[in-house]
Write a protein that holds these residues in place. Structure first.
Motif, PDB file in Angstrom:
ATOM      1  N   ALA A 152       1.013  -1.291  -0.080  1.00 60.05           N
ATOM      2  CA  ALA A 152      -0.029  -0.081   0.136  1.00 60.05           C
ATOM      3  C   ALA A 152       0.944   1.251  -0.146  1.00 60.05           C
ATOM      4  CB  ALA A 152      -0.805   0.082   1.099  1.00 60.05           C
ATOM      5  N   TYR A 153       2.016   1.180   0.660  1.00 55.49           N
ATOM      6  CA  TYR A 153       2.976   2.306   0.869  1.00 55.49           C
ATOM      7  C   TYR A 153       3.404   2.874  -0.551  1.00 55.49           C
ATOM      8  CZ  TYR A 153       7.236   4.806   1.544  1.00 55.49           C
ATOM      9  OH  TYR A 153       8.270   5.632   1.760  1.00 55.49           O
ATOM     10  N   ASP A 154       3.940   1.681  -1.291  1.00 60.25           N
ATOM     11  CA  ASP A 154       4.183   1.946  -2.646  1.00 60.25           C
ATOM     12  C   ASP A 154       3.304   2.713  -3.534  1.00 60.25           C
ATOM     13  OD1 ASP A 154       6.847   0.555  -1.910  1.00 60.25           O
ATOM     14  OD2 ASP A 154       6.180  -1.325  -2.876  1.00 60.25           O
ATOM     15  N   LYS A 155       2.032   2.565  -3.218  1.00 61.09           N
ATOM     16  CA  LYS A 155       1.161   3.248  -4.211  1.00 61.09           C
ATOM     17  C   LYS A 155       0.910   4.477  -3.364  1.00 61.09           C
ATOM     18  CE  LYS A 155      -1.504  -0.849  -4.895  1.00 61.09           C
ATOM     19  NZ  LYS A 155      -2.649  -1.950  -4.662  1.00 61.09           N
ATOM     20  N   VAL A 156       0.732   4.809  -2.240  1.00 63.38           N
ATOM     21  CA  VAL A 156       0.317   6.034  -1.706  1.00 63.38           C
ATOM     22  C   VAL A 156       1.423   6.914  -0.822  1.00 63.38           C
ATOM     23  CG1 VAL A 156      -2.078   5.543  -1.506  1.00 63.38           C
ATOM     24  CG2 VAL A 156      -0.704   4.996   0.401  1.00 63.38           C
ATOM     25  N   GLY A 157       2.474   6.293  -0.425  1.00 61.37           N
ATOM     26  CA  GLY A 157       3.546   6.970   0.409  1.00 61.37           C
ATOM     27  C   GLY A 157       3.149   7.277   1.775  1.00 61.37           C
ATOM     28  N   GLY A 158       3.593   8.181   2.384  1.00 59.16           N
ATOM     29  CA  GLY A 158       3.335   8.938   3.522  1.00 59.16           C
ATOM     30  C   GLY A 158       3.357   7.993   4.906  1.00 59.16           C
ATOM     31  N   ASN A 159       2.280   8.227   5.649  1.00 63.20           N
ATOM     32  CA  ASN A 159       2.322   7.381   6.912  1.00 63.20           C
ATOM     33  C   ASN A 159       0.894   6.210   6.800  1.00 63.20           C
ATOM     34  OD1 ASN A 159       4.401   9.025   8.585  1.00 63.20           O
ATOM     35  ND2 ASN A 159       3.103  10.589   7.689  1.00 63.20           N
ATOM     36  N   SER A 208      -3.957  -1.554  15.173  1.00 66.70           N
ATOM     37  CA  SER A 208      -2.945  -2.649  15.634  1.00 66.70           C
ATOM     38  C   SER A 208      -1.776  -2.329  15.469  1.00 66.70           C
ATOM     39  CB  SER A 208      -3.365  -4.091  14.641  1.00 66.70           C
ATOM     40  OG  SER A 208      -3.428  -3.679  13.170  1.00 66.70           O
ATOM     41  N   GLY A 209      -0.625  -3.216  15.860  1.00 67.39           N
ATOM     42  CA  GLY A 209       0.630  -2.777  16.065  1.00 67.39           C
ATOM     43  C   GLY A 209       1.654  -2.922  15.071  1.00 67.39           C
ATOM     44  N   ARG A 210       1.192  -2.437  13.741  1.00 62.39           N
ATOM     45  CA  ARG A 210       2.058  -2.324  12.788  1.00 62.39           C
ATOM     46  C   ARG A 210       2.123  -0.844  12.250  1.00 62.39           C
ATOM     47  NH1 ARG A 210       2.902  -6.232  14.943  1.00 62.39           N
ATOM     48  NH2 ARG A 210       3.273  -8.252  14.171  1.00 62.39           N
ATOM     49  N   TYR A 211       3.308  -0.158  11.841  1.00 62.68           N
ATOM     50  CA  TYR A 211       3.191   1.235  11.521  1.00 62.68           C
ATOM     51  C   TYR A 211       4.314   1.381  10.242  1.00 62.68           C
ATOM     52  CZ  TYR A 211       1.303   1.850  16.060  1.00 62.68           C
ATOM     53  OH  TYR A 211       0.853   1.659  17.320  1.00 62.68           O
ATOM     54  N   ILE A 212       4.051   2.314   9.416  1.00 63.70           N
ATOM     55  CA  ILE A 212       4.832   2.722   8.634  1.00 63.70           C
ATOM     56  C   ILE A 212       5.003   4.016   8.825  1.00 63.70           C
ATOM     57  CG2 ILE A 212       5.880   2.965   6.310  1.00 63.70           C
ATOM     58  CD1 ILE A 212       4.772   0.386   5.414  1.00 63.70           C
ATOM     59  N   LEU A 213       6.118   5.007   9.110  1.00 58.83           N
ATOM     60  CA  LEU A 213       6.077   6.399   9.467  1.00 58.83           C
ATOM     61  C   LEU A 213       7.096   6.987   8.753  1.00 58.83           C
ATOM     62  CD1 LEU A 213       5.314   6.204  13.229  1.00 58.83           C
ATOM     63  CD2 LEU A 213       3.845   6.646  11.299  1.00 58.83           C
ATOM     64  N   GLN A 245       1.161  15.414   6.196  1.00 61.28           N
ATOM     65  CA  GLN A 245       1.493  14.426   5.360  1.00 61.28           C
ATOM     66  C   GLN A 245       0.392  13.579   4.948  1.00 61.28           C
ATOM     67  OE1 GLN A 245       4.804  12.445   7.143  1.00 61.28           O
ATOM     68  NE2 GLN A 245       6.459  13.871   6.529  1.00 61.28           N
ATOM     69  N   PRO A 246       0.776  12.576   3.845  1.00 62.16           N
ATOM     70  CA  PRO A 246      -0.385  11.426   3.436  1.00 62.16           C
ATOM     71  C   PRO A 246      -0.464  10.973   4.551  1.00 62.16           C
ATOM     72  CG  PRO A 246       0.875  11.900   1.580  1.00 62.16           C
ATOM     73  CD  PRO A 246       1.505  12.742   2.682  1.00 62.16           C
ATOM     74  N   PHE A 247      -1.754  10.336   5.100  1.00 64.42           N
ATOM     75  CA  PHE A 247      -1.949   9.385   6.225  1.00 64.42           C
ATOM     76  C   PHE A 247      -3.218   8.417   5.907  1.00 64.42           C
ATOM     77  CE2 PHE A 247      -0.157   9.594  10.494  1.00 64.42           C
ATOM     78  CZ  PHE A 247      -0.519   8.486  10.814  1.00 64.42           C
ATOM     79  N   HIS A 248      -2.754   7.081   5.897  1.00 62.57           N
ATOM     80  CA  HIS A 248      -3.865   6.014   5.557  1.00 62.57           C
ATOM     81  C   HIS A 248      -3.797   4.951   6.470  1.00 62.57           C
ATOM     82  CE1 HIS A 248      -3.102   8.280   1.641  1.00 62.57           C
ATOM     83  NE2 HIS A 248      -4.477   7.866   1.519  1.00 62.57           N
TER      84      HIS A 248
END
Length: 293
Positions: A152-159, A208-213, A245-248
């Motif tokens: 998903a990050y590869d598509k939208v970036g951000g957090n 839940s307990g996973r993040y990309i920041l 910043q983008p946040f999804h």
């Protein structure tokens, strides 16, 4: 648009594990095993599946066993080799030299503070966060939670944060997403609400307990005051970044087990044991026998 890849992950593992005493008096709670793999191993395996290369453990006193688990066990391996044992069982515990890094959280000031302790290693790179207490298992045929998030990050970036949908009546126990536009498993995040009353919860999507920041969160944490429980809360810092910043949110296609609780730990052990080809039938028969008594 290409986004800077996620190659680093932070694992906050400095907690004392008091809910599992006396088991955790001398053993880190992250080393407690679900069947035959410690919790930290499940998290690292999930990170590797997502293409993450550098594992950053934020540790405390008495946590050296976590690092040793990913080190070479010379005597063990030599003895196994001499006895003709298959060393492949240890493959997942091996790490490329330099890819396991530890930093200390000297004082227990909360999750946000633990993440901030890794700022020098994270540098200017986006990074993932894993809470090993939360065991995330993808459904059969689907990838793990972090791999879904990286896609998903590869598509939208951000957090991005991982979320699960729960019954509305239970939302007051969790951090809840205030949702915006939805696109499949992706949901725009307009806000984050910590443990709202059921009647005031903006959705049933819980964090839940996973993040990309993005690395800017470290600058936010630098000046973050204490929040709930007198601790520096990561949720507060993330909330300050919404709109900047983008946040999804990514709705995870899989199961979450709260291994920070004894009941959740037992549930995870039973669920994963039942799925194992080498023991599933025996465990199922055992459970039926125990329930019949």
């Amino acid at each position: 648009m290409a986004h800077k890849p996620i190659k680093k992950a932070v694992f906050p593992v400095a907690g004392l594990g008091t809910r599992f005493l006396p088991a955790t008096k001398a053993i880190p709670k992250e080393m407690l095993a679900i069947v035959d793999r410690p919790l930290i191993q499940y998290a690292v395996d999930e990170a590797r599946e997502a293409g993450i290369e550098q594992m950053i453990f934020v540790t405390g006193r008495g946590k050296t066993a976590i690092v040793e688990h990913f080190d070479v066990a010379f005597e063990l391996e030599q003895t196994m080799e001499e006895r003709g044992k298959d060393l492949a069982i240890l493959d997942s515990t091996r790490a490329t030299p330099g890819d396991i890094i530890t930093v200390r959280q000297q004082v227990p000031l909360g999750l946000g503070h633990a993440i901030w302790c890794a700022r020098a290693i994270v540098g200017d790179d986006p990074f993932a966060i894993f809470l090993p207490d939360e065991l995330m298992i993808g459904r059969e045929g689907s990838s793990g939670c972090m791999k879904q998030m990286v896609d998903a990050y590869d598509k939208v970036g951000g957090n991005l944060i991982s979320v699960l949908e729960v019954p509305q009546k239970t939302v007051s126990s969790y951090g809840v997403v205030d949702p915006g536009k939805e696109d499949g498993s992706l949901t725009e995040v307009r806000g984050l609400v910590e443990k709202p009353p059921v009647a005031e919860a903006p959705s049933n999507k819980i964090i839940s307990g996973r993040y990309i920041l993005q690395p800017e969160v470290m600058r936010v944490l630098e000046t973050q005051g204490k929040g709930a429980g007198g601790e520096i809360q990561l949720t507060d810092a993330m909330a300050r970044m919404i709109g900047q910043q983008p946040f999804h949110a990514v709705t995870f296609d899989g199961a979450r087990y709260d291994c920070g609780s004894k009941v959740g730990f037992v549930e995870a052990t039973l669920a994963l044991a039942l799925e194992r080809k080498d023991m599933g039938d025996e465990v199922r028969a055992m459970a039926r026998r125990l329930l019949a008594d």
